[in-house]
Scaffold this active site. Structure first.
Site, PDB file in Angstrom:
ATOM      1  N   ASP A  54      -0.847  -7.354   0.550  1.00 24.45           N
ATOM      2  CA  ASP A  54      -0.277  -6.073   0.957  1.00 24.45           C
ATOM      3  C   ASP A  54       1.229  -6.181   1.195  1.00 24.45           C
ATOM      4  O   ASP A  54       1.759  -5.618   2.149  1.00 24.45           O
ATOM      5  CB  ASP A  54      -0.967  -5.516   2.202  1.00 24.45           C
ATOM      6  CG  ASP A  54      -0.678  -4.019   2.389  1.00 24.45           C
ATOM      7  OD1 ASP A  54      -0.191  -3.389   1.431  1.00 24.45           O
ATOM      8  OD2 ASP A  54      -0.907  -3.505   3.497  1.00 24.45           O
ATOM      9  N   HIS A  62       0.813  -1.222   0.000  1.00 21.60           N
ATOM     10  CA  HIS A  62       0.000   0.000   0.000  1.00 21.60           C
ATOM     11  C   HIS A  62       0.842   1.267   0.000  1.00 21.60           C
ATOM     12  O   HIS A  62       0.378   2.338  -0.384  1.00 21.60           O
ATOM     13  CB  HIS A  62      -1.007  -0.004   1.164  1.00 21.60           C
ATOM     14  CG  HIS A  62      -0.421   0.236   2.511  1.00 21.60           C
ATOM     15  ND1 HIS A  62      -0.244  -0.767   3.446  1.00 21.60           N
ATOM     16  CD2 HIS A  62       0.041   1.363   3.114  1.00 21.60           C
ATOM     17  CE1 HIS A  62       0.267  -0.267   4.555  1.00 21.60           C
ATOM     18  NE2 HIS A  62       0.457   1.028   4.373  1.00 21.60           N
ATOM     19  N   SER A  97       4.421   1.229   8.623  1.00 17.37           N
ATOM     20  CA  SER A  97       4.026   0.256   7.607  1.00 17.37           C
ATOM     21  C   SER A  97       5.237  -0.383   6.951  1.00 17.37           C
ATOM     22  O   SER A  97       6.148   0.309   6.494  1.00 17.37           O
ATOM     23  CB  SER A  97       3.205   0.935   6.505  1.00 17.37           C
ATOM     24  OG  SER A  97       1.859   0.969   6.821  1.00 17.37           O
TER      25      SER A  97
END
Length: 286
Positions: free
Chosen positions: A161, A129, A236
């Site tokens: 992801d 992402h 992330s």
């Protein structure tokens, strides 16, 4: 749905609690009813459980001074929990293999996150992402020593992801060992390592709160490792490691209330899925 801005606005798909409707209301808080079957009043306390793709826009900064209501510095904590020596050692082993990932060009990156080296070929695992939010812009990796290198996108797997990057051998990143699939246990201490709010080399500690947690991230459902280690926008793609410094998952998501940052519920992609996906990507991409 608006997201409250602040120190590094969270970005990405939404996490919806199984106890809430998509609009954030309790499933027991519908028209004509203000109580659940047990007589409680869940109301709208959890107005929005949001943002799990925890990449951030560029330029996110954070301040660390706690202030009282009148603006004066608040008192320091009376005591701090002892940090196991194993976690100190694990942090020292992990930080040299963790990078910041910046996607975009011009005045600043359009998306930022974290990643970590997985082998001697300088392959780096991160979240897809982050690349998606960067809209195909050039990818740059910032090393622990501050150097910035252009990164090649080896491959992407949006459904998981996950994405794999590669940097030149001159980067000299130390690959992180991976935990054995199925070895992670609820209650074991873990560290989340990455660049939350643009602060590289940040380490936070917690435990594994739950395993096999079913969460919906955007249009996809995931089985995740849940942790209470503090995770924020920019984490992330960074590793969640155990006390031996082994990666047990890739930090991917947080639950927030009305977009207000970490509330102690974070999610990581389990290492068995990470390893399987990364091996497939690397095998295809070279």
């Amino acid at each position: 749905m608006a997201v409250q801005t602040g120190l590094g606005e969270p970005r990405g798909p939404w996490f919806i609690s199984p106890e809430l409707d998509p609009d954030g209301r309790s499933r027991w808080d519908g028209p004509g009813s203000d109580r659940d079957p047990g007589g409680r009043r869940p109301g709208r306390l959890f107005a929005v459980l949001a943002v799990v793709a925890i990449s951030a826009t560029s330029g996110a900064l954070a301040g660390g001074v706690v202030a009282s209501r009148d603006g004066t510095p608040g008192p320091a904590a009376a005591s701090a929990a002892a940090v196991p020596a194993e976690l100190v050692t694990a942090a020292g082993k992990t930080v040299p293999g963790v990078v910041s990932v910046l996607v975009g060009s011009g005045g600043g990156a359009s998306a930022t996150g974290s990643g970590f080296a997985v082998d001697d070929q300088q392959h780096i695992i991160t979240n897809d992402h982050i690349l998606a939010r960067g809209r195909g812009g050039p990818v740059t990796v910032e090393l622990p020593d501050g150097r910035r290198l252009a990164a090649e996108v080896v491959g992407r797997e949006p459904r998981s992801d996950l994405a794999v990057l590669r940097v030149p051998p001159s980067s000299g990143l130390a690959p992180l060992p991976l935990a054995k699939p199925g070895a992670t246990r609820v209650g074991e201490p873990v560290l989340a390592v990455g660049s939350p709010l643009g602060l590289p080399g940040t380490v936070t500690a917690g435990i594994v709160s739950a395993l096999d947690r079913q969460v919906r991230l955007g249009d996809n459902r995931h089985t995740a490792v849940q942790t209470d280690a503090s995770i924020n926008p920019g984490n992330s793609g960074g590793p969640l490691v155990n006390a031996r410094g082994e990666v047990v998952g890739v930090n991917t998501a947080i639950a927030t209330i009305d977009g207000n940052g970490s509330i102690g519920i974070g999610f990581a992609i389990p290492i068995d899925q990470v390893q399987q996906t990364a091996d497939t990507i690397i095998g295809k991409g070279g």
